[in-house]
Write a protein that holds these residues in place. Sequence first.
Motif, PDB file in Angstrom:
ATOM      1  N   ARG A  19      51.717  -6.342  34.581  1.00 51.38           N
ATOM      2  CA  ARG A  19      53.016  -5.840  35.016  1.00 51.38           C
ATOM      3  C   ARG A  19      54.060  -6.955  34.978  1.00 51.38           C
ATOM      4  O   ARG A  19      55.172  -6.774  34.483  1.00 51.38           O
ATOM      5  CB  ARG A  19      52.896  -5.273  36.428  1.00 51.38           C
ATOM      6  CG  ARG A  19      53.974  -4.329  36.827  1.00 51.38           C
ATOM      7  CD  ARG A  19      53.702  -3.678  38.183  1.00 51.38           C
ATOM      8  NE  ARG A  19      52.318  -3.266  38.340  1.00 51.38           N
ATOM      9  CZ  ARG A  19      51.497  -3.673  39.308  1.00 51.38           C
ATOM     10  NH1 ARG A  19      51.941  -4.474  40.248  1.00 51.38           N
ATOM     11  NH2 ARG A  19      50.250  -3.273  39.379  1.00 51.38           N
ATOM     12  N   GLU A  23      57.406  -7.201  32.595  1.00 51.05           N
ATOM     13  CA  GLU A  23      58.750  -7.382  33.147  1.00 51.05           C
ATOM     14  C   GLU A  23      59.432  -8.587  32.519  1.00 51.05           C
ATOM     15  O   GLU A  23      60.622  -8.541  32.188  1.00 51.05           O
ATOM     16  CB  GLU A  23      58.681  -7.543  34.658  1.00 51.05           C
ATOM     17  CG  GLU A  23      58.321  -6.267  35.384  1.00 51.05           C
ATOM     18  CD  GLU A  23      58.055  -6.477  36.861  1.00 51.05           C
ATOM     19  OE1 GLU A  23      58.152  -7.627  37.344  1.00 51.05           O
ATOM     20  OE2 GLU A  23      57.744  -5.486  37.533  1.00 51.05           O
ATOM     21  N   GLN A  26      60.539  -7.681  29.026  1.00 49.35           N
ATOM     22  CA  GLN A  26      61.727  -6.841  29.063  1.00 49.35           C
ATOM     23  C   GLN A  26      62.982  -7.664  29.368  1.00 49.35           C
ATOM     24  O   GLN A  26      64.040  -7.435  28.786  1.00 49.35           O
ATOM     25  CB  GLN A  26      61.576  -5.732  30.113  1.00 49.35           C
ATOM     26  CG  GLN A  26      60.617  -4.641  29.713  1.00 49.35           C
ATOM     27  CD  GLN A  26      61.088  -3.889  28.486  1.00 49.35           C
ATOM     28  OE1 GLN A  26      62.269  -3.621  28.317  1.00 49.35           O
ATOM     29  NE2 GLN A  26      60.144  -3.553  27.621  1.00 49.35           N
ATOM     30  N   ARG A  27      62.874  -8.628  30.286  1.00 47.31           N
ATOM     31  CA  ARG A  27      64.021  -9.485  30.595  1.00 47.31           C
ATOM     32  C   ARG A  27      64.441 -10.276  29.365  1.00 47.31           C
ATOM     33  O   ARG A  27      65.628 -10.446  29.095  1.00 47.31           O
ATOM     34  CB  ARG A  27      63.687 -10.440  31.738  1.00 47.31           C
ATOM     35  CG  ARG A  27      63.740  -9.808  33.101  1.00 47.31           C
ATOM     36  CD  ARG A  27      63.753 -10.844  34.211  1.00 47.31           C
ATOM     37  NE  ARG A  27      62.714 -11.843  34.101  1.00 47.31           N
ATOM     38  CZ  ARG A  27      61.505 -11.774  34.664  1.00 47.31           C
ATOM     39  NH1 ARG A  27      61.202 -10.735  35.414  1.00 47.31           N
ATOM     40  NH2 ARG A  27      60.630 -12.732  34.524  1.00 47.31           N
TER      41      ARG A  27
END
Length: 63
Positions: A19, A23, A26-27
Motif C-alpha cells: 500500500r 501511494e 502515485q505521488r
Amino acid sequence: MATPNYSYEKRQRELAKKRKAEEKRQRKLTRPDGSPEGDAGAPEAGESSAPDTPASETPPAKP
C-alpha cells in the motif's frame, strides 16, 4: 492461552508495504515537474524564492 498467528501478522505487514509503495508511486506520477518530493518546496543552492524575471520581460497587460 492462544498462540500468536505469525502468518497473519506477516501478511498484514506485506499488505502495508504494498500500500505504501503504491501511494509513493502515485505521488511520483502526479508530480508535475518530476523533481524529488522532499526538495519541491525548498529552493536549491543559489536560487531565491522570488522570481528572477525582470519587469521588462513580463508580458503586457491585455486592454
